[in-house]
Design a protein around this motif. Structure first.
Motif, PDB file in Angstrom:
ATOM      1  N   ALA A   1       0.820  -1.216   0.000  1.00  0.00           N
ATOM      2  CA  ALA A   1       0.000   0.000   0.000  1.00  0.00           C
ATOM      3  C   ALA A   1       0.852   1.264   0.000  1.00  0.00           C
ATOM      4  O   ALA A   1       0.552   2.237  -0.709  1.00  0.00           O
ATOM      5  CB  ALA A   1      -0.933  -0.015   1.207  1.00  0.00           C
ATOM      6  N   SER A   2       1.929   1.254   0.775  1.00  0.00           N
ATOM      7  CA  SER A   2       2.786   2.436   0.871  1.00  0.00           C
ATOM      8  C   SER A   2       3.465   2.725  -0.462  1.00  0.00           C
ATOM      9  O   SER A   2       3.491   3.872  -0.932  1.00  0.00           O
ATOM     10  CB  SER A   2       3.834   2.236   1.966  1.00  0.00           C
ATOM     11  OG  SER A   2       4.753   3.302   1.995  1.00  0.00           O
ATOM     12  N   LEU A   3       4.017   1.672  -1.090  1.00  0.00           N
ATOM     13  CA  LEU A   3       4.705   1.844  -2.362  1.00  0.00           C
ATOM     14  C   LEU A   3       3.733   2.281  -3.457  1.00  0.00           C
ATOM     15  O   LEU A   3       4.043   3.135  -4.291  1.00  0.00           O
ATOM     16  CB  LEU A   3       5.395   0.531  -2.749  1.00  0.00           C
ATOM     17  CG  LEU A   3       6.564   0.612  -3.728  1.00  0.00           C
ATOM     18  CD1 LEU A   3       7.643   1.536  -3.196  1.00  0.00           C
ATOM     19  CD2 LEU A   3       7.129  -0.769  -3.984  1.00  0.00           C
ATOM     20  N   LYS A   4       2.539   1.724  -3.418  1.00  0.00           N
ATOM     21  CA  LYS A   4       1.532   2.091  -4.408  1.00  0.00           C
ATOM     22  C   LYS A   4       1.135   3.561  -4.254  1.00  0.00           C
ATOM     23  O   LYS A   4       0.945   4.279  -5.239  1.00  0.00           O
ATOM     24  CB  LYS A   4       0.314   1.182  -4.262  1.00  0.00           C
ATOM     25  CG  LYS A   4      -0.721   1.364  -5.365  1.00  0.00           C
ATOM     26  CD  LYS A   4      -1.903   0.433  -5.177  1.00  0.00           C
ATOM     27  CE  LYS A   4      -1.519  -1.010  -5.368  1.00  0.00           C
ATOM     28  NZ  LYS A   4      -2.715  -1.904  -5.350  1.00  0.00           N
ATOM     29  N   GLN A   5       1.023   4.011  -3.011  1.00  0.00           N
ATOM     30  CA  GLN A   5       0.667   5.415  -2.761  1.00  0.00           C
ATOM     31  C   GLN A   5       1.761   6.349  -3.280  1.00  0.00           C
ATOM     32  O   GLN A   5       1.469   7.388  -3.893  1.00  0.00           O
ATOM     33  CB  GLN A   5       0.444   5.624  -1.263  1.00  0.00           C
ATOM     34  CG  GLN A   5      -0.056   7.014  -0.897  1.00  0.00           C
ATOM     35  CD  GLN A   5      -0.341   7.136   0.590  1.00  0.00           C
ATOM     36  OE1 GLN A   5       0.073   6.296   1.394  1.00  0.00           O
ATOM     37  NE2 GLN A   5      -1.042   8.177   0.970  1.00  0.00           N
ATOM     38  N   GLN A   6       3.034   5.977  -3.045  1.00  0.00           N
ATOM     39  CA  GLN A   6       4.136   6.793  -3.545  1.00  0.00           C
ATOM     40  C   GLN A   6       4.137   6.833  -5.069  1.00  0.00           C
ATOM     41  O   GLN A   6       4.311   7.896  -5.682  1.00  0.00           O
ATOM     42  CB  GLN A   6       5.468   6.214  -3.054  1.00  0.00           C
ATOM     43  CG  GLN A   6       5.698   6.334  -1.554  1.00  0.00           C
ATOM     44  CD  GLN A   6       7.015   5.706  -1.140  1.00  0.00           C
ATOM     45  OE1 GLN A   6       8.031   5.873  -1.797  1.00  0.00           O
ATOM     46  NE2 GLN A   6       7.000   4.969  -0.040  1.00  0.00           N
ATOM     47  N   LEU A   7       3.931   5.665  -5.693  1.00  0.00           N
ATOM     48  CA  LEU A   7       3.940   5.603  -7.149  1.00  0.00           C
ATOM     49  C   LEU A   7       2.815   6.437  -7.745  1.00  0.00           C
ATOM     50  O   LEU A   7       3.001   7.142  -8.740  1.00  0.00           O
ATOM     51  CB  LEU A   7       3.832   4.144  -7.601  1.00  0.00           C
ATOM     52  CG  LEU A   7       3.847   3.896  -9.110  1.00  0.00           C
ATOM     53  CD1 LEU A   7       5.111   4.481  -9.739  1.00  0.00           C
ATOM     54  CD2 LEU A   7       3.741   2.413  -9.401  1.00  0.00           C
ATOM     55  N   GLU A   8       1.652   6.374  -7.122  1.00  0.00           N
ATOM     56  CA  GLU A   8       0.514   7.156  -7.619  1.00  0.00           C
ATOM     57  C   GLU A   8       0.818   8.651  -7.567  1.00  0.00           C
ATOM     58  O   GLU A   8       0.467   9.404  -8.484  1.00  0.00           O
ATOM     59  CB  GLU A   8      -0.729   6.837  -6.794  1.00  0.00           C
ATOM     60  CG  GLU A   8      -1.992   7.507  -7.307  1.00  0.00           C
ATOM     61  CD  GLU A   8      -3.236   7.081  -6.551  1.00  0.00           C
ATOM     62  OE1 GLU A   8      -4.341   7.314  -7.059  1.00  0.00           O
ATOM     63  OE2 GLU A   8      -3.091   6.485  -5.462  1.00  0.00           O
ATOM     64  N   ALA A   9       1.512   9.082  -6.505  1.00  0.00           N
ATOM     65  CA  ALA A   9       1.874  10.499  -6.391  1.00  0.00           C
ATOM     66  C   ALA A   9       2.855  10.901  -7.493  1.00  0.00           C
ATOM     67  O   ALA A   9       2.739  11.977  -8.094  1.00  0.00           O
ATOM     68  CB  ALA A   9       2.473  10.765  -5.014  1.00  0.00           C
TER      69      ALA A   9
ATOM     70  N   GLU B   1       1.547   3.956 -23.032  1.00  0.00           N
ATOM     71  CA  GLU B   1       1.001   2.605 -23.039  1.00  0.00           C
ATOM     72  C   GLU B   1       2.091   1.608 -22.648  1.00  0.00           C
ATOM     73  O   GLU B   1       3.269   1.799 -22.976  1.00  0.00           O
ATOM     74  CB  GLU B   1       0.428   2.267 -24.417  1.00  0.00           C
ATOM     75  CG  GLU B   1       1.350   2.558 -25.571  1.00  0.00           C
ATOM     76  CD  GLU B   1       0.637   2.466 -26.917  1.00  0.00           C
ATOM     77  OE1 GLU B   1      -0.558   2.131 -26.938  1.00  0.00           O
ATOM     78  OE2 GLU B   1       1.292   2.741 -27.948  1.00  0.00           O
ATOM     79  N   LEU B   2       1.682   0.571 -21.919  1.00  0.00           N
ATOM     80  CA  LEU B   2       2.573  -0.490 -21.476  1.00  0.00           C
ATOM     81  C   LEU B   2       2.256  -1.720 -22.311  1.00  0.00           C
ATOM     82  O   LEU B   2       1.188  -2.315 -22.171  1.00  0.00           O
ATOM     83  CB  LEU B   2       2.374  -0.780 -19.983  1.00  0.00           C
ATOM     84  CG  LEU B   2       2.385   0.442 -19.054  1.00  0.00           C
ATOM     85  CD1 LEU B   2       2.135   0.008 -17.612  1.00  0.00           C
ATOM     86  CD2 LEU B   2       3.696   1.207 -19.170  1.00  0.00           C
TER      87      LEU B   2
ATOM     88  N   ASP C   1      -0.780  -4.074 -14.659  1.00  0.00           N
ATOM     89  CA  ASP C   1      -2.182  -3.717 -14.378  1.00  0.00           C
ATOM     90  C   ASP C   1      -2.267  -2.775 -13.182  1.00  0.00           C
ATOM     91  O   ASP C   1      -3.062  -1.823 -13.185  1.00  0.00           O
ATOM     92  CB  ASP C   1      -3.001  -4.979 -14.123  1.00  0.00           C
ATOM     93  CG  ASP C   1      -3.286  -5.760 -15.406  1.00  0.00           C
ATOM     94  OD1 ASP C   1      -3.196  -5.159 -16.487  1.00  0.00           O
ATOM     95  OD2 ASP C   1      -3.588  -6.970 -15.300  1.00  0.00           O
ATOM     96  N   GLU C   2      -1.448  -3.057 -12.155  1.00  0.00           N
ATOM     97  CA  GLU C   2      -1.449  -2.180 -10.974  1.00  0.00           C
ATOM     98  C   GLU C   2      -0.997  -0.778 -11.341  1.00  0.00           C
ATOM     99  O   GLU C   2      -1.574   0.214 -10.893  1.00  0.00           O
ATOM    100  CB  GLU C   2      -0.531  -2.761  -9.895  1.00  0.00           C
ATOM    101  CG  GLU C   2      -1.139  -3.860  -9.061  1.00  0.00           C
ATOM    102  CD  GLU C   2      -0.297  -4.161  -7.832  1.00  0.00           C
ATOM    103  OE1 GLU C   2      -0.499  -3.496  -6.799  1.00  0.00           O
ATOM    104  OE2 GLU C   2       0.564  -5.057  -7.921  1.00  0.00           O
ATOM    105  N   ILE C   3       0.050  -0.690 -12.159  1.00  0.00           N
ATOM    106  CA  ILE C   3       0.552   0.624 -12.566  1.00  0.00           C
ATOM    107  C   ILE C   3      -0.524   1.391 -13.330  1.00  0.00           C
ATOM    108  O   ILE C   3      -0.770   2.579 -13.073  1.00  0.00           O
ATOM    109  CB  ILE C   3       1.823   0.468 -13.419  1.00  0.00           C
ATOM    110  CG1 ILE C   3       2.969  -0.089 -12.564  1.00  0.00           C
ATOM    111  CG2 ILE C   3       2.229   1.809 -14.034  1.00  0.00           C
ATOM    112  CD1 ILE C   3       4.211  -0.449 -13.365  1.00  0.00           C
ATOM    113  N   ALA C   4      -1.164   0.720 -14.268  1.00  0.00           N
ATOM    114  CA  ALA C   4      -2.191   1.386 -15.093  1.00  0.00           C
ATOM    115  C   ALA C   4      -3.368   1.850 -14.254  1.00  0.00           C
ATOM    116  O   ALA C   4      -4.018   2.862 -14.585  1.00  0.00           O
ATOM    117  CB  ALA C   4      -2.658   0.439 -16.197  1.00  0.00           C
ATOM    118  N   SER C   5      -3.645   1.150 -13.164  1.00  0.00           N
ATOM    119  CA  SER C   5      -4.782   1.530 -12.325  1.00  0.00           C
ATOM    120  C   SER C   5      -4.545   2.826 -11.564  1.00  0.00           C
ATOM    121  O   SER C   5      -5.478   3.406 -11.010  1.00  0.00           O
ATOM    122  CB  SER C   5      -5.100   0.407 -11.331  1.00  0.00           C
ATOM    123  OG  SER C   5      -4.095   0.315 -10.334  1.00  0.00           O
TER     124      SER C   5
END
Length: 527
Positions: free
Chosen positions: A4-12, A22-23, A41-45
């Motif tokens: 969750a933490s890494l995903k939050q950083q990446l989203e920012a 496109e990937l 898929d996670e990145i694109a979301s």
């Protein structure tokens, strides 16, 4: 895959994407392909500017292309799953392909755009290599800026057959248009210097035109960075010339004894050091190797440092903080098979030896730690120690002894590295008790026998110890007035990061004190 933490950083970070990307994945039925598909898929979301499609247009699987929509030449390709040390490379690739500008110097960016030629780069990396991201990120950036440049970053651990066919035995290894371009850590400036024949001459011309410094620091490790910061805080003209900013810290995996910081990694600390130095008006001259020191002829005169590119720098005081490098065995075959089975960084190159037999030379802490790390990757580890017993801490020795695929040989002198002309096939050692020779069949040798100071170029200019260390007094001053030294290159005992920083700070304060106590008439240089 992402917590969750890494995903939050990446989203920012991905909020900075300006252009849609496109990937495009190339997958097979294996578990790693499924893992990569999930990551994409996670990145694109996380961004409405990112889309995913499966094309299977690349022979390497799993792999994926990051491409700008409507601009197919603006692209970066990864073969593998760029997590671990390469996660930052993935993030930067997403941003740069998506139109976020690079923070590299404008003149370097213009130099990349102006390269005339077709350059197809391939880089083999390992996820545990702390030196690989610099070259991956630099080549990725080049492929974004110039449509005639392409780059594929390849996880060697996932493509073992390819690694063996191309005899990749160290990372990073870079190929250009199918031919070996280089091995080891490189940054954008160094790559451009190899591609642009006039780059070095231009750099030398800029350096030669610089006015004399009050304090000139030679070396950009912890000691050099601390010296530059302390000197600049005094408001005096400060310069730092380094062969590579960060020094040997860049080759250090885990740092757990830096006071107040429970854990960090070498490249991260090196980046923080450089960032701190740049907070001040310090003239940083990176990728500059010093070749000669010419002390001032009189007290208060200007010292001169000549660089490998032909330029010279002058300064009222000089602080030498050139650090140290891995000590070599000095046996036949070592030079011939370096990066062909002889390695010095188990964290970087260990994954390339998965399932193979290797040796570690050295029974101190670094050697035993290397053997422990490698035992979890390779088929078998032979640790060879010159002394009658290991010198590592007891807790490390107990851990090593508990591993079933490790053999320990003490009272042994390595005498030769054996190979077939292309790669290592074994080594010879002498039993020091029985004076008999033995051979060990293996594919890799990791040398961990300590450090040697980078001071050969100073011979005859200042006093060096029998071991080649710079002799300094309690103030950090050398045998030449106005020339100081700090860190692992000196006679100060205990080669530790925290000690080097303290010594660098002390040297800078001593240099400042030396200057303010000079007679007024001595402050004017006589031509």
């Amino acid at each position: 895959m992402l917590d969750a933490s890494l995903k939050q950083q990446l989203e920012a970070y991905m909020a900075n994407i300006r252009e849609p990307i496109e990937l495009l994945s190339s997958l097979d039925d294996g578990p790693k392909s499924a893992e990569l598909a999930g990551l994409l898929d996670e990145i694109a979301s996380l961004s409405d500017k990112v889309s995913v499609a499966r094309t299977d247009d690349d022979a390497r699987r799993p792999s994926f292309l990051i491409r700008r929509v409507g601009a197919p030449d603006v692209a970066v390709r990864f073969a593998g799953i760029p997590l671990g040390h390469e996660f930052t490379s993935l993030v930067l690739a997403l941003l740069q392909v998506g139109g976020h500008p690079s923070k590299a110097a404008p003149e370097l960016l213009d130099q990349v755009r102006g390269l005339d030629g077709d350059y197809h780069f391939e880089t083999y990396f390992s996820l545990s290599c702390q030196n690989c991201p610099d070259i991956v990120q630099a080549l990725n950036l080049m492929s974004v800026l110039n449509p005639r440049i392409t780059h594929t970053a390849i996880d060697g651990a996932l493509f073992q057959d390819e690694v063996e066919a191309r005899q990749v035995m160290a990372v990073p290894t870079i190929f250009l248009n199918g031919e070996t371009f280089g091995q080891g850590r490189m940054e954008l400036e160094q790559i451009l210097a190899k591609l642009d024949s006039g780059a070095e001459a231009k750099a030398a011309e800029r350096i030669a035109a610089k006015d004399p410094f009050d304090v000139l620091v030679i070396g950009g490790g912890p000691a050099g960075a601390a010296a530059a910061i302390y000197a600049a805080r005094k408001g005096i003209r400060t310069g730092i010339a380094a062969e590579r900013f960060g020094g040997q810290v860049l080759d250090t995996m885990a740092i757990e004894n830096f006071i107040s910081v429970t854990h960090t990694e070498g490249p991260k600390l090196a980046a923080h050091l450089e960032q701190h130095v740049r907070e001040y008006e310090v003239d940083i001259m990176n990728f500059q190797r010093a070749e000669e020191l010419i002390p001032a002829k009189r007290e208060g005169g200007l010292h001169e440092v000549r660089l490998a590119n032909g330029a010279s720098l002058k300064a009222r005081t000089v602080i030498l903080s050139t650090g140290a490098r891995w000590r070599q065995m000095g046996v036949p075959g070592e030079d011939e098979y370096r990066n062909k089975g002889v390695a010095y960084c188990p964290h970087c190159d260990g994954p390339l030896y998965k399932g193979k037999r290797v040796a570690v030379i050295g029974g101190g802490n670094s050697g035993v730690e290397a053997a422990i790390d490698l035992a979890g990757i390779v088929a078998h580890v032979t640790l060879i120690e010159f002394d009658a017993e290991l010198r590592a801490d007891a807790v490390l020795q107990r851990k090593l002894a508990s591993l079933p695929n490790v053999r320990i040989i003490t009272s042994a002198l390595t005498t030769e590295v054996l190979g077939d002309g292309g790669k290592v096939t074994g080594l010879s050692y002498k039993d020091r008790n029985k004076d008999t020779l033995h051979q060990v069949e293996l594919e890799g040798i990791f040398v961990q026998i300590g450090l040697v100071p980078n001071t050969e170029w100073l011979s005859g200019a200042i006093s060096l110890s029998r071991r080649g260390e710079i002799e300094v007094d309690h103030r950090g001053e050398t045998s030449q007035p106005g020339i100081f030294a700090a860190g692992d290159c000196t006679t100060v005992p205990y080669k530790q990061i925290v000690i080097a920083m303290g010594e660098g700070s002390k040297a800078a304060l001593s240099a400042f004190d030396y200057m303010i106590r000079l007679p007024v008439e001595a402050e004017v240089e006589v031509a």
